[in-house]
Structures are given as structure tokens and as C-alpha cells.
Design an enzyme around this catalytic site. Structure first.
Site, PDB file in Angstrom:
ATOM      1  N   ASN A  49       2.837  37.645  48.603  1.00 41.29           N
ATOM      2  CA  ASN A  49       1.706  37.631  48.957  1.00 41.29           C
ATOM      3  C   ASN A  49       1.053  36.005  49.395  1.00 41.29           C
ATOM      4  OD1 ASN A  49      -1.106  37.965  50.554  1.00 41.29           O
ATOM      5  ND2 ASN A  49      -2.323  39.350  49.300  1.00 41.29           N
TER       6      ASN A  49
ATOM      7  N   LYS B  46      -1.153  34.879  50.769  1.00 37.63           N
ATOM      8  CA  LYS B  46      -2.823  34.516  50.680  1.00 37.63           C
ATOM      9  C   LYS B  46      -3.057  33.463  51.893  1.00 37.63           C
ATOM     10  CE  LYS B  46      -3.237  36.764  46.067  1.00 37.63           C
ATOM     11  NZ  LYS B  46      -4.155  37.788  44.832  1.00 37.63           N
TER      12      LYS B  46
ATOM     13  N   HIS C 139      -6.272  45.209  51.376  1.00 35.57           N
ATOM     14  CA  HIS C 139      -6.379  44.162  49.596  1.00 35.57           C
ATOM     15  C   HIS C 139      -7.784  44.077  48.807  1.00 35.57           C
ATOM     16  CE1 HIS C 139      -5.356  41.064  46.848  1.00 35.57           C
ATOM     17  NE2 HIS C 139      -3.973  40.905  47.130  1.00 35.57           N
TER      18      HIS C 139
ATOM     19  N   GLU D 289      -9.173  42.215  48.171  1.00 34.35           N
ATOM     20  CA  GLU D 289     -10.440  41.077  48.325  1.00 34.35           C
ATOM     21  C   GLU D 289     -10.631  41.056  49.200  1.00 34.35           C
ATOM     22  OE1 GLU D 289      -6.694  37.750  46.017  1.00 34.35           O
ATOM     23  OE2 GLU D 289      -6.748  37.963  48.039  1.00 34.35           O
TER      24      GLU D 289
ATOM     25  N   GLU E  63      -2.939  47.483  42.788  1.00 35.27           N
ATOM     26  CA  GLU E  63      -3.244  46.279  41.931  1.00 35.27           C
ATOM     27  C   GLU E  63      -4.513  46.415  41.168  1.00 35.27           C
ATOM     28  OE1 GLU E  63      -1.569  43.001  44.925  1.00 35.27           O
ATOM     29  OE2 GLU E  63      -3.133  43.627  45.864  1.00 35.27           O
TER      30      GLU E  63
ATOM     31  N   GLY F  94      -4.449  37.922  39.764  1.00 34.21           N
ATOM     32  CA  GLY F  94      -4.900  36.752  40.101  1.00 34.21           C
ATOM     33  C   GLY F  94      -5.682  35.856  38.328  1.00 34.21           C
TER      34      GLY F  94
ATOM     35  N   SER G  52      -0.501  40.233  39.008  1.00 36.34           N
ATOM     36  CA  SER G  52       0.271  38.862  38.085  1.00 36.34           C
ATOM     37  C   SER G  52       1.889  39.535  37.894  1.00 36.34           C
ATOM     38  CB  SER G  52      -0.734  38.597  36.766  1.00 36.34           C
ATOM     39  OG  SER G  52      -1.865  37.906  37.002  1.00 36.34           O
TER      40      SER G  52
END
Length: 263
Positions: free
Chosen positions: A13, A15, A106, A108, A178, A184, A222
Site C-alpha cells: 500500500n 498510500k 483502511h 486511515e 491492521e 506507521g 509496520s
């Protein structure tokens, strides 16, 4: 129930990265690694999710790879078809461009852009109706984990889409777990914690659908070359959704190799 018989997936991904020249160099570097030491398709599915702007171009670059590397959309509109919806890209438009895979849910998108269960359901329904395969993301916050709510939150996120996924459409779903606190941050759930959650997800899926034992469950948060072998050894971790490490061709290749070698 173990998912060890499932062919792993490793999906990068990207991003909101990288710039055009870097993206081309990244793809070419990854293609060269595959050319020199191929990862067989039967051992691992591979995909990359570039920005929407780069999606078609990256797909063209990947067409010359020694093996299939799927192009994955990072998002899809909650609105189906075509029409006067500035800035939106529908599932049908993705399919028309031979994009067959999409990320939905996701953290985010949930956290930053306020995507609720009802919005995600519309996206899931549209994507499935257009014939796309969905990588559906689930995960808990650090607060939810510390409060002992992790399993409840994650299983609820899966149950949220059950009302819009028809029985046979579960074959077009991949789950990506996730933990939000590991995305991140450099923090990674221990292999034991990740395996425990994946096993719980597997148990939940088998109660929801007859395809529950064959749905791939990926780990994200990560993931890097240094921890990929240990994660790949877990029986219910069927691959990885890779963030930052997928922006380095060698790191991404090593992660894919780690999961391919479990076959």
C-alpha cells in the site's frame, strides 16, 4: 482452524507516495528482483496499491513483469456507475480499466476521512456488484486493545459488512488485520498476538460464511523484511498488507519471499 493451506498475499500500500519518477524506479527495481529470482505465483499472490493518479500507469509497467503483480485501488466511491460526482472513481470505472482489486475500510479512511460502517457497506456492495475483489481492512486502536475490546471491535467490523455480502461473494473478500496502533509507528504486534487475533478472525469468519476457512487473512502494521519470516510462520497469517516497506523494492521483495517460502 488453520489457514496454512491458503496461498499467501503480499500487497504493498503506497498510500500518498511516491513521486512519478520514484514510482517508476520502484516498479522497475521490483520487476528486476522477480526476474532474477522469481517468486512463483502458486506460492504467493502479489499486488501493489499506488495512488489513484498512478494506478493505470503502474498497471502498464507491471504488465511486463515475469509474473502477475496485481494493481490494487486504494479506495472506491460509495456511488455506483457514472455521473456528476466530481473527484469520485466508481467500482465500475475501476473494472472498466481492468483494475480488479480494491482496499476498503483502511483505518486511515475510517479515522481521517470519517468513513462509517454505512459508508463502507455502500463501497463493499458496489465493489462486489462490479466484480472486484476486496481487501477489507479491520483493526483496533491502542485504547481499545488496552481496554480488552480488541477482539470485539475487529469482529464487529467484519460483521458490519455481512449484511451486504451475498453468500457466494465471500469468495471475493480478503481480510487485512491492521492494529491501528501499529500502522506507521514502527510498532508491530508480536507474532503471538497477531496469530491470536487472526485465529479469532478465522473463527468468526467460519461462523459467518461457509467460505470462512479459505478466506485469506493478511497482517498489516509496520511489516518489514526483518519481521516477515516470523509473521509468515504463523498458521493463520496468510500474507501481509505492507505500508512503508513497500516503497523499497528490496524490502518488499524480501517480505514476499518470506511468505512464499511458507508454501
Amino acid at each position: 482452524m488453520s489457514g496454512s493451506a491458503i496461498t499467501p498475499w503480499v500487497v504493498g500500500n503506497w498510500k500518498m507516495n511516491p513521486m512519478q519518477a520514484d514510482a517508476k524506479a520502484l516498479v522497475n527495481g521490483f520487476k528486476e528482483l522477480l526476474q532474477n529470482n522469481e517468486i512463483k505465483e502458486e506460492n504467493c499472490h502479489l499486488g501493489v496499491a499506488p495512488s489513484m493518479l498512478a494506478l493505470a500507469g503502474i498497471q502498464q509497467e507491471l504488465a511486463s513483469a515475469v509474473r502477475s503483480v496485481y494493481s490494487v485501488a486504494q479506495d472506491v466511491s460509495r456511488i455506483a456507475g457514472t455521473g456528476a460526482y466530481t473527484g469520485e472513481v466508481s467500482a465500475e470505472l475501476l473494472k472498466d480499466h481492468q483494475i480488479d482489486f480494491v482496499l476498503i475500510g483502511h483505518s486511515e479512511r475510517r479515522e481521517i476521512f470519517g468513513e462509517t460502517a454505512s459508508i463502507l457497506n455502500e463501497k463493499v456492495k458496489n465493489a462486489l456488484n462490479a466484480g472486484l475483489t476486496i481487501i477489507y481492512c479491520v483493526g483496533e486502536s491502542l485504547e481499545q486493545r488496552e481496554n480488552g475490546q480488541a477482539e470485539q471491535v475487529v469482529l464487529q467490523q467484519i460483521c458490519d459488512i455481512a449484511s451486504v455480502v451475498q453468500a457466494e461473494q465471500w469468495q471475493k473478500i480478503v481480510i487485512a488485520y491492521e492494529p491501528i496502533w501499529a500502522i506507521g509507528t514502527g510498532k508491530t504486534a508480536s507474532p503471538e498476538d497477531a496469530q491470536a487475533m487472526h485465529a479469532k478472525i478465522r473463527e468468526g469468519l467460519t461462523q459467518i460464511t461457509s467460505f470462512g476457512s479459505s478466506i485469506a487473512i493478511l497482517y498489516g502494521g509496520s511489516v518489514k523484511a526483518e519481521n516477515a519470516v516470523e509473521l509468515a510462520a504463523c498458521p493463520d497469517i496468510n500474507g501481509a498488507l505492507v505500508g512503508g516497506a513497500s516503497l523499497n523494492a528490496e524490502s518488499f521483495y524480501k517480505i514476499a519471499q518470506a511468505f512464499a517460502n511458507t508454501k
